[in-house]
Design an enzyme around this catalytic site. Structure first.
Site: not given
Length: 249
Positions: A156-158
Protein backbone atom coordinates in the site's frame (compact mmCIF):
# COMPACT_ATOMS: atom_id res chain seq x y z
CA UNK A 1 18.65 32.50 -10.17
CA UNK A 2 19.10 35.35 -7.72
CA UNK A 3 21.62 35.15 -4.92
CA UNK A 4 20.44 34.86 -1.34
CA UNK A 5 20.70 37.93 0.87
CA UNK A 6 19.43 39.00 4.26
CA UNK A 7 17.06 41.67 2.93
CA UNK A 8 15.35 39.56 0.28
CA UNK A 9 15.89 35.89 1.12
CA UNK A 10 14.59 33.11 -1.01
CA UNK A 11 11.68 31.38 0.68
CA UNK A 12 11.06 27.67 1.26
CA UNK A 13 7.99 25.84 2.48
CA UNK A 14 8.75 22.49 4.11
CA UNK A 15 5.77 20.27 4.87
CA UNK A 16 6.35 17.72 7.60
CA UNK A 17 8.97 20.16 8.83
CA UNK A 18 8.55 19.57 12.54
CA UNK A 19 10.40 16.26 12.72
CA UNK A 20 12.67 13.78 10.96
CA UNK A 21 13.84 14.49 7.43
CA UNK A 22 11.57 17.51 7.08
CA UNK A 23 12.97 19.19 10.18
CA UNK A 24 16.54 18.59 9.07
CA UNK A 25 15.74 19.87 5.58
CA UNK A 26 14.23 23.03 7.06
CA UNK A 27 17.34 23.63 9.18
CA UNK A 28 19.65 22.98 6.24
CA UNK A 29 17.78 25.36 3.94
CA UNK A 30 17.73 28.02 6.66
CA UNK A 31 21.49 27.63 7.03
CA UNK A 32 21.76 28.24 3.27
CA UNK A 33 19.93 31.54 3.70
CA UNK A 34 16.32 30.60 3.00
CA UNK A 35 13.47 31.97 5.06
CA UNK A 36 11.54 28.84 5.97
CA UNK A 37 7.86 28.12 6.60
CA UNK A 38 7.62 24.92 8.62
CA UNK A 39 4.38 23.14 7.84
CA UNK A 40 3.09 20.69 10.42
CA UNK A 41 0.04 18.48 10.82
CA UNK A 42 -0.83 18.72 14.50
CA UNK A 43 2.03 18.90 16.97
CA UNK A 44 2.56 22.62 17.44
CA UNK A 45 5.16 22.12 20.19
CA UNK A 46 7.44 20.19 17.83
CA UNK A 47 6.94 22.78 15.11
CA UNK A 48 7.77 25.65 17.44
CA UNK A 49 10.86 23.78 18.61
CA UNK A 50 11.93 23.47 14.97
CA UNK A 51 11.41 27.22 14.51
CA UNK A 52 13.49 27.97 17.61
CA UNK A 53 16.25 25.71 16.31
CA UNK A 54 16.40 27.74 13.10
CA UNK A 55 16.19 31.15 14.73
CA UNK A 56 18.76 30.26 17.39
CA UNK A 57 21.20 29.59 14.54
CA UNK A 58 20.46 32.99 13.03
CA UNK A 59 17.89 31.93 10.45
CA UNK A 60 14.32 32.96 9.72
CA UNK A 61 11.38 30.61 10.23
CA UNK A 62 7.70 30.50 11.09
CA UNK A 63 5.41 27.53 11.73
CA UNK A 64 2.06 27.00 10.03
CA UNK A 65 -0.42 24.18 10.59
CA UNK A 66 -1.94 22.46 7.56
CA UNK A 67 -3.53 19.16 6.66
CA UNK A 68 -1.74 18.58 3.36
CA UNK A 69 -4.79 16.89 1.84
CA UNK A 70 -7.01 19.92 2.56
CA UNK A 71 -6.77 22.35 -0.33
CA UNK A 72 -7.91 25.33 1.74
CA UNK A 73 -5.38 24.62 4.49
CA UNK A 74 -2.58 24.24 1.95
CA UNK A 75 -3.59 27.48 0.21
CA UNK A 76 -3.39 29.17 3.62
CA UNK A 77 0.07 27.64 4.16
CA UNK A 78 1.28 29.23 0.94
CA UNK A 79 -0.44 32.44 1.99
CA UNK A 80 1.61 32.42 5.18
CA UNK A 81 4.80 32.26 3.13
CA UNK A 82 3.66 35.12 0.95
CA UNK A 83 2.54 37.35 3.81
CA UNK A 84 5.58 36.62 6.01
CA UNK A 85 8.30 36.68 3.37
CA UNK A 86 6.85 37.89 0.08
CA UNK A 87 6.59 34.72 -1.98
CA UNK A 88 7.64 31.10 -2.47
CA UNK A 89 10.76 29.84 -4.23
CA UNK A 90 11.12 26.26 -3.01
CA UNK A 91 8.60 23.69 -1.82
CA UNK A 92 9.83 20.56 -0.04
CA UNK A 93 6.98 18.14 0.54
CA UNK A 94 8.13 15.58 3.11
CA UNK A 95 4.80 15.08 4.89
CA UNK A 96 3.61 11.51 4.56
CA UNK A 97 2.09 8.48 6.20
CA UNK A 98 3.36 4.89 6.37
CA UNK A 99 1.37 1.71 6.95
CA UNK A 100 2.98 -1.71 6.66
CA UNK A 101 0.96 -4.87 6.19
CA UNK A 102 0.63 -7.80 3.82
CA UNK A 103 -1.77 -6.84 1.05
CA UNK A 104 -4.08 -9.69 2.08
CA UNK A 105 -4.43 -8.34 5.61
CA UNK A 106 -4.52 -4.54 5.26
CA UNK A 107 -7.60 -2.77 6.61
CA UNK A 108 -8.97 -0.82 3.65
CA UNK A 109 -9.75 2.12 5.90
CA UNK A 110 -6.02 2.38 6.53
CA UNK A 111 -5.42 2.18 2.79
CA UNK A 112 -7.77 5.12 2.28
CA UNK A 113 -6.05 7.15 5.01
CA UNK A 114 -2.63 6.36 3.58
CA UNK A 115 -3.58 7.42 0.10
CA UNK A 116 -5.38 10.54 1.31
CA UNK A 117 -2.16 11.82 2.85
CA UNK A 118 0.40 10.51 0.39
CA UNK A 119 -1.41 10.83 -2.94
CA UNK A 120 -4.02 13.54 -2.44
CA UNK A 121 -1.67 15.43 -0.11
CA UNK A 122 1.11 15.41 -2.68
CA UNK A 123 -1.29 16.44 -5.44
CA UNK A 124 -2.72 19.32 -3.41
CA UNK A 125 0.71 20.63 -2.41
CA UNK A 126 2.01 20.22 -5.97
CA UNK A 127 -1.00 22.08 -7.31
CA UNK A 128 -0.36 25.09 -5.09
CA UNK A 129 3.37 24.92 -5.78
CA UNK A 130 2.74 24.89 -9.54
CA UNK A 131 0.71 28.07 -9.17
CA UNK A 132 2.96 29.91 -6.72
CA UNK A 133 6.66 29.00 -7.04
CA UNK A 134 8.63 31.83 -8.60
CA UNK A 135 11.01 31.47 -11.58
CA UNK A 136 14.32 29.90 -10.60
CA UNK A 137 12.61 27.81 -7.94
CA UNK A 138 12.25 24.13 -7.15
CA UNK A 139 9.54 21.69 -6.12
CA UNK A 140 10.79 18.61 -4.27
CA UNK A 141 8.50 15.71 -3.43
CA UNK A 142 9.29 12.55 -1.48
CA UNK A 143 9.02 8.98 -2.66
CA UNK A 144 10.87 5.92 -1.31
CA UNK A 145 13.48 3.50 -2.57
CA UNK A 146 11.02 0.79 -1.55
CA UNK A 147 9.24 1.41 -4.86
CA UNK A 148 12.16 -0.37 -6.49
CA UNK A 149 12.93 -2.83 -3.71
CA UNK A 150 9.34 -4.16 -3.53
CA UNK A 151 9.79 -5.54 -0.03
CA UNK A 152 6.84 -7.53 1.38
CA UNK A 153 4.42 -5.53 3.57
CA UNK A 154 5.07 -2.32 1.62
CA UNK A 155 2.33 -2.82 -1.01
CA UNK A 156 0.00 0.00 0.00
CA UNK A 157 2.81 2.40 0.89
CA UNK A 158 4.65 1.72 -2.36
CA UNK A 159 1.46 2.20 -4.36
CA UNK A 160 1.07 5.65 -2.84
CA UNK A 161 4.69 6.57 -3.48
CA UNK A 162 4.55 5.29 -7.04
CA UNK A 163 1.76 7.82 -7.51
CA UNK A 164 4.00 10.52 -6.03
CA UNK A 165 6.64 9.74 -8.64
CA UNK A 166 4.06 9.89 -11.43
CA UNK A 167 2.75 13.27 -10.25
CA UNK A 168 6.30 14.61 -9.97
CA UNK A 169 7.43 13.62 -13.45
CA UNK A 170 4.29 14.91 -15.12
CA UNK A 171 4.48 18.23 -13.27
CA UNK A 172 8.10 18.71 -14.35
CA UNK A 173 6.93 18.62 -17.95
CA UNK A 174 3.86 20.76 -17.36
CA UNK A 175 6.05 23.57 -16.00
CA UNK A 176 7.99 23.92 -19.27
CA UNK A 177 9.02 27.53 -19.71
CA UNK A 178 8.58 28.46 -16.05
CA UNK A 179 12.23 27.89 -14.98
CA UNK A 180 11.01 25.74 -12.08
CA UNK A 181 12.43 22.27 -11.47
CA UNK A 182 10.41 19.35 -10.10
CA UNK A 183 12.12 16.28 -8.63
CA UNK A 184 11.42 13.50 -6.15
CA UNK A 185 13.83 12.31 -3.48
CA UNK A 186 13.47 8.61 -2.69
CA UNK A 187 15.35 7.73 0.52
CA UNK A 188 16.36 4.23 1.49
CA UNK A 189 16.37 3.10 5.13
CA UNK A 190 16.89 6.30 7.12
CA UNK A 191 17.20 6.62 10.89
CA UNK A 192 14.10 8.66 11.70
CA UNK A 193 11.61 8.05 14.49
CA UNK A 194 9.02 6.99 11.89
CA UNK A 195 11.37 4.41 10.39
CA UNK A 196 12.76 3.05 13.66
CA UNK A 197 9.39 2.73 15.40
CA UNK A 198 8.48 -0.91 16.03
CA UNK A 199 11.71 -2.38 14.64
CA UNK A 200 13.94 -4.61 16.78
CA UNK A 201 17.75 -4.34 16.79
CA UNK A 202 18.16 -7.33 14.51
CA UNK A 203 15.89 -5.80 11.87
CA UNK A 204 17.66 -2.44 12.11
CA UNK A 205 21.06 -4.10 11.75
CA UNK A 206 19.89 -6.07 8.72
CA UNK A 207 18.58 -2.94 7.03
CA UNK A 208 21.76 -1.02 7.87
CA UNK A 209 23.73 -3.73 6.07
CA UNK A 210 21.84 -3.40 2.79
CA UNK A 211 23.72 -0.41 1.30
CA UNK A 212 27.31 -0.93 0.17
CA UNK A 213 28.12 1.92 2.56
CA UNK A 214 26.90 -0.39 5.37
CA UNK A 215 24.89 2.02 7.48
CA UNK A 216 21.47 3.57 7.70
CA UNK A 217 20.98 6.93 6.08
CA UNK A 218 20.51 9.94 8.33
CA UNK A 219 18.15 12.90 8.02
CA UNK A 220 21.26 14.99 7.40
CA UNK A 221 22.16 12.84 4.37
CA UNK A 222 18.75 13.44 2.83
CA UNK A 223 18.71 17.14 3.73
CA UNK A 224 21.92 17.61 1.75
CA UNK A 225 20.20 16.18 -1.34
CA UNK A 226 17.29 18.56 -0.79
CA UNK A 227 19.63 21.53 -0.37
CA UNK A 228 21.42 20.64 -3.60
CA UNK A 229 18.18 20.39 -5.60
CA UNK A 230 17.02 23.71 -4.12
CA UNK A 231 20.29 25.48 -4.99
CA UNK A 232 21.57 27.02 -8.22
CA UNK A 233 24.04 24.10 -8.43
CA UNK A 234 21.16 21.62 -8.71
CA UNK A 235 18.97 23.56 -11.10
CA UNK A 236 19.87 21.47 -14.15
CA UNK A 237 18.39 18.40 -12.44
CA UNK A 238 14.74 18.23 -13.44
CA UNK A 239 12.07 15.56 -13.76
CA UNK A 240 14.08 12.97 -11.86
CA UNK A 241 13.66 10.53 -8.98
CA UNK A 242 16.81 10.64 -6.86
CA UNK A 243 17.38 7.30 -5.08
CA UNK A 244 19.21 8.53 -1.99
CA UNK A 245 19.94 5.17 -0.40
CA UNK A 246 23.68 4.55 -0.20
CA UNK A 247 23.69 2.33 -3.27
CA UNK A 248 21.06 -0.33 -2.45
CA UNK A 249 19.65 -0.28 -5.98
Amino acid sequence: MSQLNSDHPRVAIVTGGSRGIGRQAASRLAAAGFAVVIGYAGNRDLAEAAVKEVTAAGGRAVAAQADVADEQAVAALFGTAESAYGGVDVVVHTAGRMSLSPIADLDLAELDALHRTNIRGTFVVAQQAARKVRPGGAIITFSTSQVGLATPNYGAYNASKGAVEAITLVLARELRGRDVTVNAVAPGPTATDLFLDGKDEETIARLAGLPPLERLGTPEDIAEVVAFLASPAGHWINGQVIRANGGII
